[in-house]
Design a protein around this motif. Sequence first.
Motif, PDB file in Angstrom:
ATOM      1  N   LEU A  33       7.566  -9.206  -0.957  1.00  0.00           N
ATOM      2  CA  LEU A  33       6.384  -9.121  -0.098  1.00  0.00           C
ATOM      3  C   LEU A  33       6.584  -8.064   0.992  1.00  0.00           C
ATOM      4  CD1 LEU A  33       3.669 -10.638   0.161  1.00  0.00           C
ATOM      5  CD2 LEU A  33       4.739 -12.054   1.904  1.00  0.00           C
ATOM      6  N   ILE A  34       7.736  -8.095   1.640  1.00  0.00           N
ATOM      7  CA  ILE A  34       8.011  -7.133   2.714  1.00  0.00           C
ATOM      8  C   ILE A  34       8.050  -5.713   2.161  1.00  0.00           C
ATOM      9  CG2 ILE A  34       9.742  -6.360   4.370  1.00  0.00           C
ATOM     10  CD1 ILE A  34       8.225  -8.787   5.308  1.00  0.00           C
ATOM     11  N   VAL A  35       8.730  -5.519   1.039  1.00  0.00           N
ATOM     12  CA  VAL A  35       8.814  -4.183   0.444  1.00  0.00           C
ATOM     13  C   VAL A  35       7.423  -3.707   0.032  1.00  0.00           C
ATOM     14  CG1 VAL A  35       9.714  -2.879  -1.513  1.00  0.00           C
ATOM     15  CG2 VAL A  35      11.211  -4.422  -0.265  1.00  0.00           C
ATOM     16  N   GLY A  36       6.641  -4.609  -0.562  1.00  0.00           N
ATOM     17  CA  GLY A  36       5.289  -4.236  -0.975  1.00  0.00           C
ATOM     18  C   GLY A  36       4.415  -3.833   0.194  1.00  0.00           C
ATOM     19  N   ILE A  37       4.480  -4.595   1.283  1.00  0.00           N
ATOM     20  CA  ILE A  37       3.676  -4.265   2.463  1.00  0.00           C
ATOM     21  C   ILE A  37       4.112  -2.928   3.049  1.00  0.00           C
ATOM     22  CG2 ILE A  37       3.212  -4.948   4.863  1.00  0.00           C
ATOM     23  CD1 ILE A  37       3.271  -7.858   3.900  1.00  0.00           C
ATOM     24  N   LEU A  38       5.411  -2.698   3.090  1.00  0.00           N
ATOM     25  CA  LEU A  38       5.905  -1.416   3.631  1.00  0.00           C
ATOM     26  C   LEU A  38       5.445  -0.242   2.788  1.00  0.00           C
ATOM     27  CD1 LEU A  38       9.537  -2.205   4.816  1.00  0.00           C
ATOM     28  CD2 LEU A  38       7.670  -1.342   6.215  1.00  0.00           C
ATOM     29  N   ILE A  39       5.544  -0.394   1.457  1.00  0.00           N
ATOM     30  CA  ILE A  39       5.124   0.703   0.581  1.00  0.00           C
ATOM     31  C   ILE A  39       3.631   0.962   0.760  1.00  0.00           C
ATOM     32  CG2 ILE A  39       4.782   1.345  -1.838  1.00  0.00           C
ATOM     33  CD1 ILE A  39       7.428  -0.054  -2.444  1.00  0.00           C
ATOM     34  N   LEU A  40       2.870  -0.116   0.857  1.00  0.00           N
ATOM     35  CA  LEU A  40       1.426   0.031   1.074  1.00  0.00           C
ATOM     36  C   LEU A  40       1.147   0.734   2.399  1.00  0.00           C
ATOM     37  CD1 LEU A  40      -1.116  -0.869  -0.445  1.00  0.00           C
ATOM     38  CD2 LEU A  40      -1.214  -2.859   1.054  1.00  0.00           C
ATOM     39  N   ALA A  83      13.140   1.897   7.673  1.00  0.00           N
ATOM     40  CA  ALA A  83      11.869   1.174   7.533  1.00  0.00           C
ATOM     41  C   ALA A  83      11.478   0.501   8.844  1.00  0.00           C
ATOM     42  CB  ALA A  83      11.982   0.134   6.425  1.00  0.00           C
ATOM     43  N   GLY A  84      12.436  -0.148   9.486  1.00  0.00           N
ATOM     44  CA  GLY A  84      12.143  -0.867  10.730  1.00  0.00           C
ATOM     45  C   GLY A  84      11.753   0.061  11.860  1.00  0.00           C
ATOM     46  N   VAL A  98      11.569  -7.534   9.575  1.00  0.00           N
ATOM     47  CA  VAL A  98      11.510  -6.615   8.433  1.00  0.00           C
ATOM     48  C   VAL A  98      12.886  -6.013   8.145  1.00  0.00           C
ATOM     49  CG1 VAL A  98      10.571  -4.393   7.690  1.00  0.00           C
ATOM     50  CG2 VAL A  98       9.065  -6.102   8.713  1.00  0.00           C
ATOM     51  N   SER A  99      13.552  -5.545   9.180  1.00  0.00           N
ATOM     52  CA  SER A  99      14.866  -4.926   8.977  1.00  0.00           C
ATOM     53  C   SER A  99      15.880  -5.933   8.449  1.00  0.00           C
ATOM     54  CB  SER A  99      15.374  -4.327  10.293  1.00  0.00           C
ATOM     55  OG  SER A  99      14.629  -3.190  10.652  1.00  0.00           O
ATOM     56  N   ALA A 100      15.817  -7.167   8.950  1.00  0.00           N
ATOM     57  CA  ALA A 100      16.771  -8.176   8.498  1.00  0.00           C
ATOM     58  C   ALA A 100      16.497  -8.567   7.035  1.00  0.00           C
ATOM     59  CB  ALA A 100      16.716  -9.401   9.409  1.00  0.00           C
ATOM     60  N   VAL A 101      15.229  -8.674   6.668  1.00  0.00           N
ATOM     61  CA  VAL A 101      14.905  -8.984   5.265  1.00  0.00           C
ATOM     62  C   VAL A 101      15.435  -7.871   4.358  1.00  0.00           C
ATOM     63  CG1 VAL A 101      13.016  -9.138   3.603  1.00  0.00           C
ATOM     64  CG2 VAL A 101      12.920 -10.454   5.717  1.00  0.00           C
ATOM     65  N   LEU A 102      15.209  -6.627   4.743  1.00  0.00           N
ATOM     66  CA  LEU A 102      15.726  -5.516   3.942  1.00  0.00           C
ATOM     67  C   LEU A 102      17.241  -5.450   4.015  1.00  0.00           C
ATOM     68  CD1 LEU A 102      13.090  -2.776   4.805  1.00  0.00           C
ATOM     69  CD2 LEU A 102      13.224  -4.192   2.764  1.00  0.00           C
ATOM     70  N   GLY A 103      17.813  -5.844   5.159  1.00  0.00           N
ATOM     71  CA  GLY A 103      19.272  -5.846   5.296  1.00  0.00           C
ATOM     72  C   GLY A 103      19.936  -6.895   4.437  1.00  0.00           C
TER      73      GLY A 103
END
Lengths: 61, 264
Positions: free
Chosen positions: A8-15, B160-161, B185-190
């Motif tokens: 979900l987070i990756v998708g929102i970021l890409i969007l 990203a963050g 967001v950064s922690a989820v990606l981390g």
Amino acid sequence: MPLLTWLLIVGILILAVITRTIIFLHTSRRERFHFRPFEIGSEREEFFVPGDPQGSDEDID
Amino acid sequence: MTEIPLKETCEPDVRKVCVFLSDYSAWLLGCGSTCVRLEKNVTRIARAYGKTVDITIMPRHVHISVRDKNGGDFVTSVSTIRHTPISFNINTRLSELSWAIAEKRISLREAEERFREIVTNDRQNPWTVLLLVSLANASFCRLFGGDITAMGVVFMATMAGYWLKTQLLSKKVDIRATVAICAFVSAVLGATDSLFALGSTPDIALGTSVLYLVPGIPLLNSFSDMLYRYYICSMSRFFDAVVITGCLSIGLCAAMFMMNAGMF
């Protein structure tokens, strides 16, 4: 759950990145070619009949 | 060293000096300067123009009172501290300006022109900043013992963050909400390498992915202000830093909870 959150987070970021890129490219192109498909304005900017009041004449306090 | 005062014909009007010092103070504090630096710079400038100055520094405002040395006009100005990103470049150049006024005896008009040029021409390339912040945070990961996989994950998470942070701040989103969201967001990606079983140091990647949000400069300035007995500003900056750190922690803990990582 963790995978879903991550996707979900990756998708929102890409969007968000794609949206910002499109806006940036559209804005840059608009500044170069002054292209405005839609805008809000008065009908008197399109139609004028002799005798219509000018902009300053419409000011009524 | 004795100071050579300006010729009387070159001494500017006390009101103009007060307005200039007021703007100068608002920008200098807004760019992350300590209170003692502001006081020294402003006093130096005022003395160079043959004036005496008293400063009251509050967390959001600065009071400047300027008086002629021979006891003439007395002018007071209150200005709101500028809300600008912290900029060491502007900070340094404004301090250099105060020395230029004191030593080279430049006129007030020229000082104002230089001041305008300094505060309007701080144009850092945002992409360069983004890249360097990401590299710096990845380096932090390495310093804490992270492997190359963790460094790569932290690099991407920070990029990203930080990008999200600039976007949210440009939309005038509150800084506290921005920090919490970016930390999440950064922690989820981390947590990518723990999620997909990459590398050997997933915990370090998760922990260092949010370091770029830590309010280091407000904390340092708070300590400096406390040493020089500017207690009100010191406590204000300290509370600001605590609140931002709290928001960072909320974002990090939420991410750790969602990703089933760490203490949850």
